[in-house]
Design a protein around this motif. Structure first.
Motif, PDB file in Angstrom:
ATOM      1  N   ARG A  26      46.364  65.204  -6.915  1.00 31.66           N
ATOM      2  CA  ARG A  26      45.248  64.928  -7.792  1.00 31.66           C
ATOM      3  C   ARG A  26      44.517  63.686  -7.292  1.00 31.66           C
ATOM      4  NH1 ARG A  26      44.233  69.264 -11.251  1.00 31.66           N
ATOM      5  NH2 ARG A  26      46.225  70.211 -11.809  1.00 31.66           N
ATOM      6  N   LEU A  27      43.302  63.490  -7.813  1.00 33.84           N
ATOM      7  CA  LEU A  27      42.551  62.307  -7.445  1.00 33.84           C
ATOM      8  C   LEU A  27      43.260  61.090  -8.024  1.00 33.84           C
ATOM      9  CD1 LEU A  27      39.955  61.682  -5.900  1.00 33.84           C
ATOM     10  CD2 LEU A  27      38.724  61.758  -8.062  1.00 33.84           C
ATOM     11  N   GLY A  28      43.722  60.211  -7.150  1.00 40.40           N
ATOM     12  CA  GLY A  28      44.482  59.042  -7.554  1.00 40.40           C
ATOM     13  C   GLY A  28      45.787  58.941  -6.770  1.00 40.40           C
ATOM     14  N   ALA A  29      46.326  57.723  -6.705  1.00 35.39           N
ATOM     15  CA  ALA A  29      47.614  57.445  -6.057  1.00 35.39           C
ATOM     16  C   ALA A  29      47.676  57.960  -4.617  1.00 35.39           C
ATOM     17  CB  ALA A  29      48.751  58.045  -6.876  1.00 35.39           C
ATOM     18  N   VAL A  80      35.732  65.337  -1.070  1.00 38.36           N
ATOM     19  CA  VAL A  80      35.871  64.973  -2.480  1.00 38.36           C
ATOM     20  C   VAL A  80      34.513  64.594  -3.079  1.00 38.36           C
ATOM     21  CG1 VAL A  80      36.872  63.284  -4.058  1.00 38.36           C
ATOM     22  CG2 VAL A  80      38.275  64.284  -2.260  1.00 38.36           C
ATOM     23  N   MET A  81      33.686  63.857  -2.321  1.00 40.86           N
ATOM     24  CA  MET A  81      32.374  63.487  -2.838  1.00 40.86           C
ATOM     25  C   MET A  81      31.514  64.725  -3.091  1.00 40.86           C
ATOM     26  SD  MET A  81      30.465  61.031  -3.905  1.00 40.86           S
ATOM     27  CE  MET A  81      30.869  59.420  -3.227  1.00 40.86           C
ATOM     28  N   GLY A  82      31.639  65.731  -2.250  1.00 38.62           N
ATOM     29  CA  GLY A  82      30.917  66.977  -2.489  1.00 38.62           C
ATOM     30  C   GLY A  82      31.340  67.630  -3.795  1.00 38.62           C
ATOM     31  N   LYS A  94      36.254  58.626 -16.356  1.00 37.33           N
ATOM     32  CA  LYS A  94      37.706  58.798 -16.188  1.00 37.33           C
ATOM     33  C   LYS A  94      38.188  60.077 -16.868  1.00 37.33           C
ATOM     34  CE  LYS A  94      40.199  55.137 -16.368  1.00 37.33           C
ATOM     35  NZ  LYS A  94      40.960  53.937 -16.818  1.00 37.33           N
ATOM     36  N   ARG A  95      37.671  60.349 -18.048  1.00 38.57           N
ATOM     37  CA  ARG A  95      38.072  61.567 -18.765  1.00 38.57           C
ATOM     38  C   ARG A  95      37.640  62.819 -18.009  1.00 38.57           C
ATOM     39  NH1 ARG A  95      34.915  64.361 -22.081  1.00 38.57           N
ATOM     40  NH2 ARG A  95      33.508  62.588 -22.384  1.00 38.57           N
ATOM     41  N   ILE A  96      36.417  62.808 -17.483  1.00 38.26           N
ATOM     42  CA  ILE A  96      35.926  63.973 -16.749  1.00 38.26           C
ATOM     43  C   ILE A  96      36.778  64.225 -15.508  1.00 38.26           C
ATOM     44  CG2 ILE A  96      33.988  64.819 -15.367  1.00 38.26           C
ATOM     45  CD1 ILE A  96      32.141  63.364 -17.376  1.00 38.26           C
ATOM     46  N   ILE A  97      37.114  63.157 -14.778  1.00 39.38           N
ATOM     47  CA  ILE A  97      37.940  63.306 -13.579  1.00 39.38           C
ATOM     48  C   ILE A  97      39.302  63.876 -13.944  1.00 39.38           C
ATOM     49  CG2 ILE A  97      39.190  62.025 -11.798  1.00 39.38           C
ATOM     50  CD1 ILE A  97      36.251  62.470 -11.153  1.00 39.38           C
ATOM     51  N   GLN A  98      39.875  63.429 -15.067  1.00 31.12           N
ATOM     52  CA  GLN A  98      41.191  63.921 -15.484  1.00 31.12           C
ATOM     53  C   GLN A  98      41.145  65.379 -15.918  1.00 31.12           C
ATOM     54  OE1 GLN A  98      42.162  61.039 -18.525  1.00 31.12           O
ATOM     55  NE2 GLN A  98      43.036  59.581 -17.052  1.00 31.12           N
ATOM     56  N   ARG A 125      47.641  63.949   1.231  1.00 34.26           N
ATOM     57  CA  ARG A 125      47.988  62.525   1.280  1.00 34.26           C
ATOM     58  C   ARG A 125      47.337  61.730   0.157  1.00 34.26           C
ATOM     59  NH1 ARG A 125      46.367  62.579   7.573  1.00 34.26           N
ATOM     60  NH2 ARG A 125      44.908  64.066   6.591  1.00 34.26           N
ATOM     61  N   GLY A 126      46.429  62.387  -0.579  1.00 33.80           N
ATOM     62  CA  GLY A 126      45.838  61.762  -1.748  1.00 33.80           C
ATOM     63  C   GLY A 126      44.548  61.013  -1.462  1.00 33.80           C
TER      64      GLY A 126
END
Length: 435
Positions: free
Chosen positions: A17-20, A67-69, A124-128, A137-138
């Motif tokens: 997922r996006l993060g870490a 990811v930006m796309g 943050k909510r939308i990304i989650q 590799r994240g």
């Protein structure tokens, strides 16, 4: 629950997922461009230390591009949700870089910045909630509390005495013409100051380009002060706080999602040629003379640039070849903009400054916003500005004027004779550092 559904849920739970992010050397270190350090001088809300960004290279760069796309498609679908509960329209931006406390721990990261706590919470909510696919590799995600701001402001707020920067580009371009040059002239519209970028030829007429948001502020002020709802007069443009040098000719359509405009930040004006000298010529301190003849048609790559400002004169810098997604203050529409890193902090009044290729003078774009307290500016590409002008004005021809049309051929020759400059034999050396 079927075995197939359980297996699918287990697979989804293991998907990155996006993060870490957990990139390891040597791939992590290979992804950091040397000498491209940009200090994150605004505070990170969840941290007590100052963080740093570096320009990303492969192998992390293609992962950030992917990811930006996905985020670009996501904000198009849910862009109203970003401002859910927010009554104003603060600036917001999605950036990408190698990011960390030091070069030893930097990881590929998407950074969302906005002064609005509500917008940061919504992002943050939308990304989650959304399923953004990332490299195994994240890819990291961070949220900053200072978004992009317009780089124009009250005329008397300009701090040109700070540091070693002085407005010396006039002295570096002596000509027989006693009138000041219009390109990179620092002007004010009411209480707002900005830089006049340069001259464009539009269907055989010469017009000077700058940013629209300076005029929007003045038009709104004029409308508020009218006792009756009458059509406001075109705002006048003043040079050096007194002389009126011209009036607004036309600007971008401020209506969001207008069919006749992309909502880019530009304005055209006509000037009194008895007071200002029409010119696009730039005189960098290295002795080269740049005359923009072409409008760059391709997306920029990582490269050195020259920025012709009305605040401190010639500034050097570098442009990052990957776009950011920027919603300017007052707008709720994200658009592609490119980061330019200057060799000095952003100044109020830099908006409208032209960004040029130092090897051939090609016009790349102009500054519309910046990150407060940093050297980071955001530019709209020249190609997109010109296409927007053509669309809004019904297919008119827009191009760079020739030297003869600007009446500068003889003036440039006189400058060369006066300061005995040799003809350039090679392109100027590119900057080694991305500052």
């Amino acid at each position: 629950m079927s075995i197939e559904v359980q297996a699918l849920q287990q697979i989804e739970a293991r998907l990155p997922r996006l993060g870490a992010p957990k990139w390891k050397d040597p791939e992590r270190r290979q992804s950091i461009k040397n000498n491209s350090r940009v200090k994150m001088e605004w505070q990170l809300s969840s941290s007590l230390w100052t963080m740093t960004c570096w320009v990303a290279l492969a192998p992390a760069r293609p992962c950030l591009i992917d990811v930006m796309g996905q985020i670009e498609a996501l904000v198009l679908k849910r862009q109203c949700d970003i401002w859910d509960g927010e009554r104003t329209s603060p600036g917001c931006v999605w950036d990408r870089s190698m990011y960390g406390q030091s070069i030893q721990d930097a990881q590929p990261t998407i950074i969302f910045s906005s002064s609005s706590k509500i917008c940061r919470r919504n992002a943050k909510r939308i990304i989650q909630e959304e399923d953004i696919q990332v490299d195994p590799r994240g890819i990291g995600i961070e949220y900053y509390e200072n978004g992009p701001g317009f780089s124009c402001g009250p005329f008397d707020s300009l701090d040109l005495e700070a540091g070693s920067y002085s407005n010396n580009h006039r002295e570096s371009s002596p000509t027989r013409n006693a009138k000041p040059a219009i390109n990179a002239a620092l002007v004010n519209v009411g209480d707002v100051s900005c830089t006049m970028g340069g001259v464009l030829m539009i269907d055989g007429e010469l017009h000077v380009l700058t940013v629209a948001h300076a005029f929007d502020c003045e038009i709104e002020t004029n409308a508020e002060t009218q006792a009756e709802p009458i059509e406001p007069s075109p705002p006048a443009i003043h040079y050096q706080t007194s002389d009126i040098i011209g009036t607004l000719h036309g600007k971008r359509d401020s209506r969001e999602h207008s069919e006749s405009s992309w909502g880019l930040d530009w304005a055209l004006y006509t000037i009194d040629r008895n007071k200002m000298h029409l010119s696009n010529t730039v005189f960098p301190p290295n002795g080269n003379i740049l005359l923009p003849r072409n409008i760059a048609q391709k997306d920029p790559c990582d490269m050195a640039v020259v920025i012709h400002t009305g605040t401190t004169g010639i500034a050097n810098g570098s442009i990052i070849g990957d776009y950011s997604l920027v919603a300017l203050p007052g707008s709720r529409f994200f658009q592609r903009m490119w980061i330019v890193i200057l060799d000095r902090p952003i100044q109020m009044g830099d908006s409208g400054s032209w960004v040029l290729d130092p090897t051939n003078g090609d016009w790349l774009g102009h500054i519309v916003a910046g990150k407060p307290g940093t050297n980071v500016a955001y530019i709209v590409l020249a190609r997109d500005i010109v296409n927007d002008i053509v669309t809004q004005f019904g297919g008119k021809t827009v191009r760079m004027p020739s030297e003869a049309e600007l009446e500068v051929t003889e003036a440039v020759a006189e400058v060369k004779r006066a300061i005995r400059l040799p003809e350039p034999r090679q392109a100027p050396r590119r900057l080694n550092k991305l500052f």
